[in-house]
Write a protein that holds these residues in place. Structure first.
Motif, PDB file in Angstrom:
ATOM      1  N   THR A   1      10.543 -12.070 102.690  1.00 12.60           N
ATOM      2  CA  THR A   1      10.248 -13.169 103.598  1.00 12.60           C
ATOM      3  C   THR A   1       9.455 -12.654 104.785  1.00 12.60           C
ATOM      4  O   THR A   1       9.454 -11.463 105.078  1.00 12.60           O
ATOM      5  CB  THR A   1      11.550 -13.825 104.099  1.00 12.60           C
TER       6      THR A   1
ATOM      7  N   PRO B   1       9.419 -16.164 111.228  1.00 11.23           N
ATOM      8  CA  PRO B   1       9.317 -17.405 110.454  1.00 11.23           C
ATOM      9  C   PRO B   1       7.936 -18.038 110.584  1.00 11.23           C
ATOM     10  O   PRO B   1       7.347 -18.065 111.666  1.00 11.23           O
ATOM     11  CB  PRO B   1      10.396 -18.286 111.077  1.00 11.23           C
TER      12      PRO B   1
ATOM     13  N   TYR C   1       9.511 -21.351 102.915  1.00  5.77           N
ATOM     14  CA  TYR C   1       9.279 -22.665 103.538  1.00  5.77           C
ATOM     15  C   TYR C   1       9.990 -23.756 102.734  1.00  5.77           C
ATOM     16  O   TYR C   1      10.704 -24.596 103.302  1.00  5.77           O
ATOM     17  CB  TYR C   1       7.777 -22.922 103.586  1.00  5.77           C
TER      18      TYR C   1
ATOM     19  N   GLN D   1      12.503 -23.510 100.693  1.00  8.14           N
ATOM     20  CA  GLN D   1      13.958 -23.385 100.787  1.00  8.14           C
ATOM     21  C   GLN D   1      14.466 -23.878 102.133  1.00  8.14           C
ATOM     22  O   GLN D   1      15.489 -24.563 102.210  1.00  8.14           O
ATOM     23  CB  GLN D   1      14.370 -21.929 100.577  1.00  8.14           C
ATOM     24  N   ALA D   2      13.739 -23.548 103.198  1.00  7.98           N
ATOM     25  CA  ALA D   2      14.165 -23.992 104.529  1.00  7.98           C
ATOM     26  C   ALA D   2      14.092 -25.513 104.654  1.00  7.98           C
ATOM     27  O   ALA D   2      14.966 -26.139 105.275  1.00  7.98           O
ATOM     28  CB  ALA D   2      13.307 -23.327 105.601  1.00  7.98           C
TER      29      ALA D   2
ATOM     30  N   ASP E   1      17.036 -26.894 102.796  1.00  8.26           N
ATOM     31  CA  ASP E   1      18.249 -26.730 103.602  1.00  8.26           C
ATOM     32  C   ASP E   1      18.299 -27.753 104.737  1.00  8.26           C
ATOM     33  O   ASP E   1      19.374 -28.273 105.071  1.00  8.26           O
ATOM     34  CB  ASP E   1      18.302 -25.318 104.182  1.00  8.26           C
TER      35      ASP E   1
END
Length: 265
Positions: free
Chosen positions: A2, A6, A132, A134-135, A138
């Motif tokens: 990753t 971010p 991105y 996955q976030a 979530d």
């Protein structure tokens, strides 16, 4: 692997709000390591960023959040879509691959070469696209757990004149275009958007762009996730291409805040 920092920001709103304002295409930032794989010179890249970036949409979402009675949550891409486009599919299902604009672009808005045809997209997909996605998954799951539903409102803009890459650029280009999904855009959400943006000019549906973003884990499966894409024609609020924002931004932010409050109730 990753990113060290971010490539996106998930900015909190009111705890009870189900709304996530998704801003995927507002940034111009390209990491140096990614820039090395782009064949355009500096001048050509800046010109491409002027055309491809949904300029000032992060500012629009931030202003709308400040005006809302129940502040929405905001998920904002910090990197240019020339790094990866988080709203594309990373495989052959995406029709934009036909014009070199899948998850990792190989062509420009004017169909010139952006990256070599044999460039491997997988490192960028692994480093930027999957984290991105996955976030965002979530974020939607968290809104479902806390608010009982999630409303993803995509905040986009588009140029007054069609660009060569557009597959459906021959259709109407109204001041405001609402992109819908047959499963995830309920009639009441569409009606709220029409009412909110009524003072901004004609409102079109699914032209020149259609669809609405929903993370794949929920797509076509979870009716508590609703979605709408708001596409704003750039001459309403900025100088094209790539110029400063104008006074129209405030009116649009107020309209977006009205939509947020309507669907939050």
């Amino acid at each position: 692997m990753t990113p060290a920092a971010p490539s996106f920001a998930f900015l909190p709103g009111t705890d009870r709000s189900p709304v996530i304002l998704h801003v995927p295409h507002s940034a111009r930032e390209i990491p140096t390591s990614v820039r090395a794989g782009i064949v355009l010179d500096d001048e050509g890249l800046e010109r491409e960023l002027d055309h491809i970036t949904d300029a000032h949409t992060a500012e629009l979402a931030a202003e709308a959040a400040g005006l809302s009675a129940a502040a929405p949550w905001r998920f904002v891409n910090r990197l240019s879509r020339l790094v990866v486009d988080p709203e594309r599919f990373p495989d052959e299902r995406e029709e934009m691959l036909a014009v070199g604009m899948g998850a990792v672009y190989t062509r420009t808005t004017h169909r010139a070469v952006l990256r070599p045809a044999d460039a491997d997209p997988e490192p960028l997909i692994e480093r930027y696209f999957r984290p991105y996605a996955q976030a965002m998954t979530d974020a939607v799951a968290e809104r479902l757990a806390v608010a009982g539903r999630a409303v993803v409102v995509d905040v986009h803009s588009y140029p007054t004149a069609a660009l060569p890459y557009e597959l459906h650029g021959e259709g109407p280009r109204p001041p405001v275009c609402l992109g819908t999904d047959s499963f995830h855009t309920p009639p009441e959400l569409l009606a709220a958007a029409r009412a909110a943006f009524a003072g901004c000019g004609d409102i079109g549906l699914d032209s020149p762009f259609s669809g609405a973003y929903v993370p794949l884990d929920f797509y076509g499966k979870e009716p508590r996730v609703s979605a709408l894409m708001v596409e704003i024609r750039r001459d309403l609020y900025m100088s094209e291409p790539g110029g400063p924002a104008g006074p129209g931004l405030g009116q649009l932010a107020a309209a977006l805040a009205t939509l947020v409050d309507a669907v939050s109730r």
